[in-house]
Design a protein around this motif. Sequence first.
Motif, short mmCIF file in Angstrom:
data_model
loop_
_atom_site.label_atom_id
_atom_site.label_comp_id
_atom_site.label_asym_id
_atom_site.label_seq_id
_atom_site.Cartn_x
_atom_site.Cartn_y
_atom_site.Cartn_z
N TYR A 1 -26.56 21.93 -22.10
CA TYR A 1 -26.13 21.94 -23.51
C TYR A 1 -27.07 22.81 -24.34
O TYR A 1 -26.62 23.66 -25.12
CB TYR A 1 -26.09 20.51 -24.04
CG TYR A 1 -25.54 20.40 -25.44
CD1 TYR A 1 -24.20 20.09 -25.64
CD2 TYR A 1 -26.35 20.58 -26.56
CE1 TYR A 1 -23.68 19.98 -26.92
CE2 TYR A 1 -25.84 20.48 -27.84
CZ TYR A 1 -24.51 20.18 -28.02
OH TYR A 1 -23.99 20.07 -29.30
N LEU A 2 -28.38 22.60 -24.18
CA LEU A 2 -29.35 23.34 -24.97
C LEU A 2 -29.41 24.82 -24.59
O LEU A 2 -29.77 25.66 -25.41
CB LEU A 2 -30.74 22.71 -24.84
CG LEU A 2 -30.88 21.31 -25.43
CD1 LEU A 2 -32.26 20.73 -25.12
CD2 LEU A 2 -30.62 21.32 -26.94
N ALA A 3 -29.05 25.14 -23.35
CA ALA A 3 -29.06 26.53 -22.90
C ALA A 3 -27.99 27.36 -23.60
O ALA A 3 -28.07 28.59 -23.62
CB ALA A 3 -28.87 26.60 -21.39
N HIS A 4 -27.00 26.70 -24.18
CA HIS A 4 -25.91 27.40 -24.83
C HIS A 4 -25.95 27.27 -26.35
O HIS A 4 -24.93 27.40 -27.02
CB HIS A 4 -24.57 26.89 -24.27
CG HIS A 4 -24.42 27.26 -22.83
ND1 HIS A 4 -24.85 26.45 -21.81
CD2 HIS A 4 -23.93 28.38 -22.25
CE1 HIS A 4 -24.61 27.04 -20.66
NE2 HIS A 4 -24.06 28.21 -20.89
N GLY A 5 -27.12 27.00 -26.89
CA GLY A 5 -27.29 26.91 -28.34
C GLY A 5 -28.77 26.97 -28.67
O GLY A 5 -29.62 26.98 -27.79
N ASP A 6 -29.06 27.03 -29.95
CA ASP A 6 -30.45 27.13 -30.38
C ASP A 6 -31.19 25.80 -30.29
O ASP A 6 -32.21 25.69 -29.65
CB ASP A 6 -30.55 27.68 -31.80
CG ASP A 6 -30.17 29.15 -31.87
OD1 ASP A 6 -30.34 29.85 -30.86
OD2 ASP A 6 -29.70 29.57 -32.93
N GLU A 7 -30.67 24.81 -30.97
CA GLU A 7 -31.27 23.48 -30.95
C GLU A 7 -30.21 22.46 -31.30
O GLU A 7 -29.16 22.81 -31.84
CB GLU A 7 -32.48 23.37 -31.88
CG GLU A 7 -32.15 23.45 -33.34
CD GLU A 7 -33.37 23.30 -34.23
OE1 GLU A 7 -34.51 23.32 -33.76
OE2 GLU A 7 -33.15 23.15 -35.44
#
Length: 114
Positions: free
Chosen positions: A39-45
């Motif tokens: 999940y975090l790999a596809h967004g900033d935070e």
Amino acid sequence: MSSATPQPRTLDHPDLAEIRLEDVLHALSDPARLQVVHYLAHGDEASCSAIDLAVSKSTSTHHFRVLREAGVIRQVYRGTAKMSCLRREDLDTLFPGLLEAVLRAYETRCVRRA
């Protein structure tokens, strides 16, 4: 009367030199923690509550702590929310290609299950 400004809450994170491969591999060995990393790999935070894990709140908190203490994620408080982001640059510096390989394997497994 004191006018001291309250200090923001902070969380402990390992410095780059303290991140150990065996801790990272352990953190990445759990399906719920892999879901968080993906999940975090596809967004900033994201806030912890934004990631829908099929576990109790206390178990979710445990998974985030394992990831943070291993050096996989960084967490900061923004008001009452605990925001998490992936330490991609740090992990890529220490273990080139590891994160991408793990994410690729996770995505392949998800596709096979679908």
